[in-house]
Write an enzyme that holds these catalytic residues in place. Structure first.
Site, mmCIF file in Angstrom:
data_model
loop_
_atom_site.group_PDB
_atom_site.id
_atom_site.type_symbol
_atom_site.label_atom_id
_atom_site.label_comp_id
_atom_site.label_asym_id
_atom_site.label_seq_id
_atom_site.Cartn_x
_atom_site.Cartn_y
_atom_site.Cartn_z
ATOM 1 N N CYS A 95 1.523 -3.232 -0.436
ATOM 2 C CA CYS A 95 1.470 -1.918 -1.069
ATOM 3 C C CYS A 95 2.726 -1.700 -1.914
ATOM 4 O O CYS A 95 2.843 -2.301 -2.976
ATOM 5 C CB CYS A 95 1.266 -0.820 -0.020
ATOM 6 S SG CYS A 95 0.730 0.761 -0.747
ATOM 7 N N HIS A 185 -3.694 -2.973 2.771
ATOM 8 C CA HIS A 185 -2.867 -2.980 3.978
ATOM 9 C C HIS A 185 -3.514 -3.840 5.071
ATOM 10 O O HIS A 185 -4.293 -3.334 5.888
ATOM 11 C CB HIS A 185 -2.696 -1.556 4.506
ATOM 12 C CG HIS A 185 -1.752 -0.713 3.715
ATOM 13 N ND1 HIS A 185 -0.396 -0.687 3.951
ATOM 14 C CD2 HIS A 185 -1.973 0.133 2.674
ATOM 15 C CE1 HIS A 185 0.191 0.145 3.109
ATOM 16 N NE2 HIS A 185 -0.739 0.656 2.327
ATOM 17 N N GLU A 187 -2.100 -4.814 7.669
ATOM 18 C CA GLU A 187 -1.509 -4.406 8.955
ATOM 19 C C GLU A 187 -2.136 -3.140 9.521
ATOM 20 O O GLU A 187 -1.948 -2.816 10.695
ATOM 21 C CB GLU A 187 0.005 -4.209 8.794
ATOM 22 C CG GLU A 187 0.464 -2.877 8.225
ATOM 23 C CD GLU A 187 0.299 -2.727 6.725
ATOM 24 O OE1 GLU A 187 0.836 -1.758 6.156
ATOM 25 O OE2 GLU A 187 -0.379 -3.574 6.080
#
Length: 240
Positions: A95, A185, A187
């Site tokens: 990001c 993302h 994660e």
């Protein structure tokens, strides 16, 4: 043993941190590494980064800041990224980290045309990405979590575009053999994605977005997360 570095450029909103933890925790779980193997540096708080040669690899996190603000800590980190590339350090930007890597290496970052992209999106690999050593972990079409207002509008010279969404043609970039970045993302859990949408619900409605639909479409993103599992395994070997 060299540590795996988390270059932390910001934090999740406090209510989300209180329930789910912060970015370093999410990355640690997804990378599958022990806390003792990680070193976290808060560059947004002016903490100094170690020389790239002292690390096994580095993740550059997301942030609420904007790369176009050219904040002093961000520009210093961009310089460190250039040094890390010269040292062939394995790098992953996510990001803000994705955008900062592109900016550091000569690309152009600015506001995403059409406004914010948020939610669990359908992404696709570009033709030719199948021979990339990391993209091989992904199917031709996969889902990933996104939340961003700025994006990489022009990748750096020599960067290879690996994946896109309907709104953003530069969702995943490869910079040479040992560095890559994602606008999405990997994660994020589905719980984290839904929390971000709920927290910003009033603003999203003002922007004309359908919040109930965004929440309905949130779901697991195992293929995107697989990128971090593969990366953690690869970097663990480099840390010895």
């Amino acid at each position: 043993m060299k540590p795996l570095l988390i270059v932390q450029t910001g934090s999740a909103p406090e209510p989300i941190c209180a329930r789910l933890g912060d970015f370093p925790h999410w990355f640690r779980l997804a990378l599958g590494v022990h806390p003792r193997r990680l070193r976290v540096v808060r560059v947004d708080r002016d903490e100094a980064l170690p020389p790239p040669r002292m690390c096994a690899g580095a993740v550059i996190t997301g942030s609420a800041a904007m790369v176009t603000e050219r904040l002093p800590w961000s520009e210093r980190t961009a310089g460190w990224i250039r040094d890390a590339m010269d040292a062939a350090l394995p790098l992953l930007g996510v990001c803000y980290g994705h955008q900062l890597m592109a900016h550091a290496l000569g690309g152009r970052v600015d506001w995403l045309p059409g406004g914010r992209e948020i939610g669990t999106q359908r992404l696709e690999l570009l033709p030719g990405a199948a021979d990339d050593p990391l993209a091989r972990a992904l199917p031709p079409v996969f889902r990933a979590h996104t939340t961003h207002e700025q994006s990489v509008l022009e990748p750096p010279a020599g960067a290879r575009v690996l994946a896109r969404s309907a709104r953003d043609p530069h969702q995943m970039l490869r910079y040479g053999e040992r560095a890559f970045s994602t606008q999405f993302h990997p994660e994020f859990s589905a719980q984290a994605m839904a929390a971000y949408i709920r927290r910003r619900a009033a603003k999203l409605r003002e922007e004309g977005l359908d919040v109930p639909r965004l929440l309905r479409e949130v779901g697991p993103t195992p293929h995107a997360r697989r990128l971090l599992e593969v990366t953690g395994s690869d970097w663990a070997g480099a840390a010895a």
